[in-house]
Enzyme design. Structure first.
Site, PDB file in Angstrom:
ATOM      1  N   CYS A 187       0.798  -1.217   0.000  1.00  0.00           N
ATOM      2  CA  CYS A 187       0.000   0.000   0.000  1.00  0.00           C
ATOM      3  C   CYS A 187       0.837   1.277   0.000  1.00  0.00           C
ATOM      4  CB  CYS A 187      -0.959  -0.005   1.173  1.00  0.00           C
ATOM      5  SG  CYS A 187      -0.125  -0.205   2.769  1.00  0.00           S
ATOM      6  N   HIS A 197      -2.729   0.654   6.852  1.00  0.00           N
ATOM      7  CA  HIS A 197      -2.905   0.891   5.416  1.00  0.00           C
ATOM      8  C   HIS A 197      -2.472   2.314   5.080  1.00  0.00           C
ATOM      9  CE1 HIS A 197      -4.350   0.042   1.500  1.00  0.00           C
ATOM     10  NE2 HIS A 197      -5.433   0.808   1.554  1.00  0.00           N
ATOM     11  N   ASP A 239      -7.949   4.927  -3.389  1.00  0.00           N
ATOM     12  CA  ASP A 239      -7.101   3.873  -2.838  1.00  0.00           C
ATOM     13  C   ASP A 239      -6.473   3.119  -4.001  1.00  0.00           C
ATOM     14  OD1 ASP A 239      -5.800   1.927  -1.485  1.00  0.00           O
ATOM     15  OD2 ASP A 239      -7.532   1.251  -0.316  1.00  0.00           O
TER      16      ASP A 239
END
Lengths: 657, 304
Positions: free
Chosen positions: A404, A448, A464
């Site tokens: 991420c 995250h 995202d």
């Protein structure tokens, strides 16, 4: 009075159990010191060693105090205070002579046990504390019960005493007014947690957090749990980069806007929830994007970080609300510029790629970047290959493997290079619902990083980029928590029953922990107020609550007293009451019957002291003895006795004397 | 019966001067079908007391002097081969009598002690596979000397529990001593004693003792005393249920001696020191010892 040996051994055992957790916390050289003290005591009790001479005790005391001073540089505060208490308790054992000494030691023991709770409030410590209290109470009973060792009896009696104390304990726990702010700050202790999300992000570093199954926080929603796609828990927001490392806006040199609270327009009703945050030794609370209210003791920054004014050094429970759909307000110039800033020398190929999109509208630029990640062979990997001097270039064009942080950093770099203000947001995503008690557990492995871009129409919008990677390009790692939770249903089929049972057990244990946090530790000023309001007890203010508390305790104790009195009275029939009246009458003229004095002995004494009363007294006693001990008939003799006692006036001397 | 018993006490008191209370206790013990342990120095009249009781009650009397080489067979009896008949014949030992004086019982070995104590408890003797009942009434007076403990085997607590009472005689007071010194030879007087009661009358009296009324209130008191002994911090162990029965039996006999057919708390208190004195051990090593000291603790128990 000398102390019975079994009592002393009980005392030693209970005290050792009470000191054990303290010993493990003290500097290591304390352990031999305290073990030596306890060992000497054991030798005194088992081998009849003598108590150490006074000069040695003084020396040991000085060594102990010196040790605490050397270890903590102070004698005050929770840590040093507990250490000092431990040392003193060990020393007191070496001058244990009388029952009074033993009592002092036991009460200090209770104090040490309670002190341990200041440092750690987990459920294990709570249970251990209860065991300690039981042992100390049993030792107290053993000490005051010199006849023969009867160990099960001591434990049973101690348990009974604790059970009897339970109603008052519960009353005090629920009703005793809790302060909204502690009167004195609980001093910071060395054991404060230090795990959690860090305040910056560096590509090429492997985060230690990703593999940790430790709980970060637990969330209980008032309504249904929102869909997983909305469960973004907002932590540090990162703006400043040198191409490799990302940092938040420097707190040392705060720009003016940082002081402004963030503003936005909400598009839905707030989601309400209680978040129980584990200690992480930093200021962030992790609200659901975006927080709707700012509770007391917290601040909301312009980039919507919710910060506690104090570091979270102990588990805390917060009542929060969030809006999941929102439009943020206009962007200040300084923020706009900060959202576009990139180091000029770093990542040239990335800039070149972004330059191709620069003519497009902002939304199209975002879509292009996402499509790029989806269409090119990008893989999700927890163990990516190392990156060179231009980490984003290397990631985008060479390795194409990362997690991420890589995707978020690369995406934000692309956006900024293409002229769209963007920033990195870190925090947690998702979480697993505990089916036992229906709340959400968010673990460190759920950490995250994602991106936010500024669009003229909508303000800051969450993107995202990691989610753009299709599932088949996820490298199989057991830690791919996020993907596992979405596919939980399919994966569950493959789990054999042992694993399922283990998971079930884990959920149950977590639910127990959660209940402990919610109802025991989380019962603070706010919750007490709510509960009391619900019960309608706050109508009379806190004074009323205190009065109620005092009244309730008096009522409990009073009820016990009345019960005991009634039980005693029930045994006293009419005959005994009449006899008692006779004794009372004599007591008034100074002839008091000793409790162990039988009726005949008493009557003889009365006759000797007051010959004038001898006849009437004898008549009463003869009737009484016949009724109570002989075969007297109550129907005939009891009225006679009653009449005789009524006639009996010891205060009046007859004229003939 | 009450007057008869008082005659026994008066007659015994005419020989053992100034000791009416111990004599009463001894008779009460006999009436309660228990056995008596007398602990006192030599020469205060332990043996004389046993003699007087035997003569006054018309009981068959045997005295056994306990020594360290005394064997169980010396007490119980032995089977001897007889040449004329060609078989073994049992020669009963001195225990086959109605009143036994076991003098200095702590001088014998534990084996011999337990032979006596078993016979006391069972009221029978088993030897050579044959069980022989002991006569009725059967009453043992054992004596032991508290001083000179060298070479003795003190009776363990479990054996002490088999004696209903332990009494001390003590020195006579000045007046009684004077009368003793000025009076006739006691041995001559003993031979002149005539029985006041028959053994049958004694057995009858023992039966009557068992019929004496004990009210629930009194049982409460006895239970309170037992309970106290078990939870009091002053004693190592509490009183056994057997001790409770002994206390009640002694109190009944005491009530009968005083002409009552029911027991009052004072009866219990009168026999208490002698019933519990040898059964309880005080926690405190120093301080007063003896029956009176043990019984003093029981003043903490209120008469219900």
């Amino acid at each position: 009075m000398t102390l019975p040996r079994h009592g002393r051994l009980w005392l030693l055992a209970a005290l050792t159990a009470a000191l054990l957790p303290q010993l493990l916390r003290l500097p290591p050289w304390f352990i031999p010191y305290c073990v030596a003290l306890l060992g000497w005591r054991l030798a005194i009790d088992l081998r009849d060693w003598p108590l150490p001479p006074r000069w040695l005790r003084v020396l040991l005391t000085l060594v102990g105090i010196g040790g605490v001073l050397a270890g903590y540089r102070t004698l005050f505060g929770a840590d040093a205070g507990l250490a000092l208490l431990t040392v003193m308790l060990g020393l007191k054992l070496l001058e244990l002579r009388s029952l009074r000494d033993a009592m002092v030691v036991i009460f200090m023991g209770y104090f040490v046990v309670a002190g341990g709770f200041l440092v750690d409030q987990s459920i294990y410590v709570g249970v251990y504390l209860l065991v300690n209290v039981l042992l100390l109470t049993a030792a107290l009973i053993a000490l005051s019960h010199p006849a023969g060792p009867q160990h099960p009896f001591y434990l049973r009696r101690a348990g009974l005493l604790l059970l009897q104390a339970l109603p008052i304990t519960v009353l005090l726990f629920v009703l005793f007014p809790r302060l909204s702010e502690p009167l004195w700050g609980v001093p910071k202790t060395s054991s404060s947690a230090s795990t959690g999300i860090s305040d910056h992000m560096t590509l090429n570093n492997i985060s230690e957090l990703v593999d940790s199954e430790e709980v970060a926080f637990r969330v209980r929603f008032d309504g249904p749990v929102p869909p997983a796609s909305q469960l973004y828990w907002r932590g540090p927001v990162l703006w400043v980069t040198d191409g490799r490392r990302w940092d938040p806006v420097s707190r040392d040199l705060p720009p003016r806007w940082q002081m402004l609270p963030g503003r936005y327009d909400s598009l839905d009703d707030p989601v309400r929830y209680a978040l129980t945050l584990e200690a992480h030794n930093a200021h962030w609370i992790f609200p659901l994007d975006l927080p709707a209210s700012v509770p007391n003791g917290m601040a909301l920054t312009a980039d919507f970080q919710l910060l506690s004014k104090r570091k979270v050094i102990a588990r805390q429970r917060y009542e929060l609300a969030s809006h999941t759909r929102y439009v943020t307000g206009p962007l200040a110039d300084e923020m706009y510029r900060l959202g576009l800033r990139l180091p000029t020398a770093a990542n040239p190929r990335t800039r070149a790629l972004a330059a191709q999109w620069a003519h497009l509208p902002a939304q199209a630029i975002v879509d292009s970047a996402i499509n790029h990640f989806r269409d090119q062979p990008f893989w999700y990997s927890r163990r990516p290959p190392p990156l060179g001097d231009h980490p984003v270039d290397d990631f985008l064009f060479t390795t194409r493997r990362g997690f991420c942080e890589h995707y978020a950093a690369a995406f934000v770099t692309l956006m900024r290079a293409a002229g769209v203000p963007a920033r990195v947001v870190t925090g947690y995503q998702g979480g697993e619902v505990n089916p036992v008690s229906d709340y959400l557990i968010v673990r460190q492995s759920d950490a995250h990083a994602w991106a936010e871009v500024w669009l003229d129409s909508d303000g800051w919008v969450r993107v995202d980029p990691t989610a753009a990677i299709p599932p088949h390009r996820v490298e199989a790692t057991t830690d791919a928590q996020r993907f596992r939770s979405t596919d939980a249903a399919t994966l569950n089929i493959d789990l054999d029953w042992a694993q399922r049972a283990l998971a079930e057990l884990r959920y149950r244990w977590d639910a127990v922990n959660d209940a402990w946090n919610q109802w025991i530790l989380g019962y603070n000023h706010q919750r007490q107020k709510e509960l009391l309001e619900q019960l309608g007890l706050l109508r009379f203010g806190w004074q009323g609550v205190i009065a109620l508390l005092a009244g309730a305790i008096a009522a409990v104790l009073g009820a016990v007293t009345i019960y005991l009195l009634l039980r005693m009275r029930g045994r006293h029939d009419a005959l005994v009451r009449i006899y008692q009246r006779y004794c009372d009458k004599l007591a008034r003229i100074g002839l008091r019957r000793a409790p162990h004095e039988g009726p005949r002995d008493f009557a003889r004494r009365v006759a000797a002291q007051r010959p004038d009363l001898a006849d009437s007294s004898d008549e009463i006693i003869t009737l009484y003895i016949d009724l109570r001990y002989g075969k007297g008939d109550a129907a005939t003799s009891l009225p006679l006795l009653r009449a005789a006692v009524s006639r009996f006036h010891p205060g009046v001397r007859r004229a003939s004397d | 019966m009450h007057t008869l018993l008082n005659q026994v006490i008066t007659q015994a008191g005419s020989i053992i001067l100034g000791k009416e209370h111990p004599i009463r206790l001894a008779v009460a013990c006999l009436l309660a079908r228990g056995h008596l342990l007398i602990e006192d120095l030599p020469g205060v009249g332990k043996t004389t007391l046993a003699h007087v009781l035997a003569s006054t009650l018309g009981l068959r009397f045997n005295r056994i002097q306990f020594t360290s080489d005394l064997l169980p067979a010396d007490i119980l009896g032995v089977a001897v081969y007889e040449r004329e008949s060609g078989e073994f014949r049992f020669h009963p030992g001195p225990i086959f009598a109605q009143l036994i004086l076991a003098d200095e019982v702590n001088r014998a070995t534990p084996k011999t002690q337990s032979a006596l104590l078993e016979a006391m408890e069972e009221h029978q003797v088993t030897s050579e596979g044959e069980t022989r009942p002991l006569p009725d009434p059967f009453f043992v007076i054992a004596t032991q000397n508290p001083a000179n403990q060298i070479g003795t085997f003190p009776l363990p607590e479990s054996q002490l529990d088999r004696f209903l009472m332990r009494i001390e005689l003590g020195y006579p007071d000045a007046q009684a001593e004077r009368a003793l010194l000025a009076g006739r030879d006691r041995r001559d007087m003993l031979t002149e004693l005539r029985p006041v009661m028959t053994p049958e009358q004694l057995v009858q009296a023992q039966a009557q003792v068992r019929a004496i009324t004990v009210s629930p209130a009194l049982l409460d008191y006895v239970q309170a005393l037992l309970e106290y002994s078990r939870h009091s911090p002053h004693f190592l162990t509490g009183l056994s249920p057997r001790a409770g029965l002994a206390l009640l039996a002694g109190a009944r006999a005491w009530a009968m001696l005083h002409g009552r057919d029911y027991v009052v708390p004072e009866d219990v208190q009168a026999v208490l020191p002698h019933v519990v004195g040898h059964r309880l051990q005080q926690v405190q090593a120093e301080g007063a010892r003896g029956n009176a000291a043990v019984a003093a603790w029981f003043d903490e128990v209120a008469v219900p």
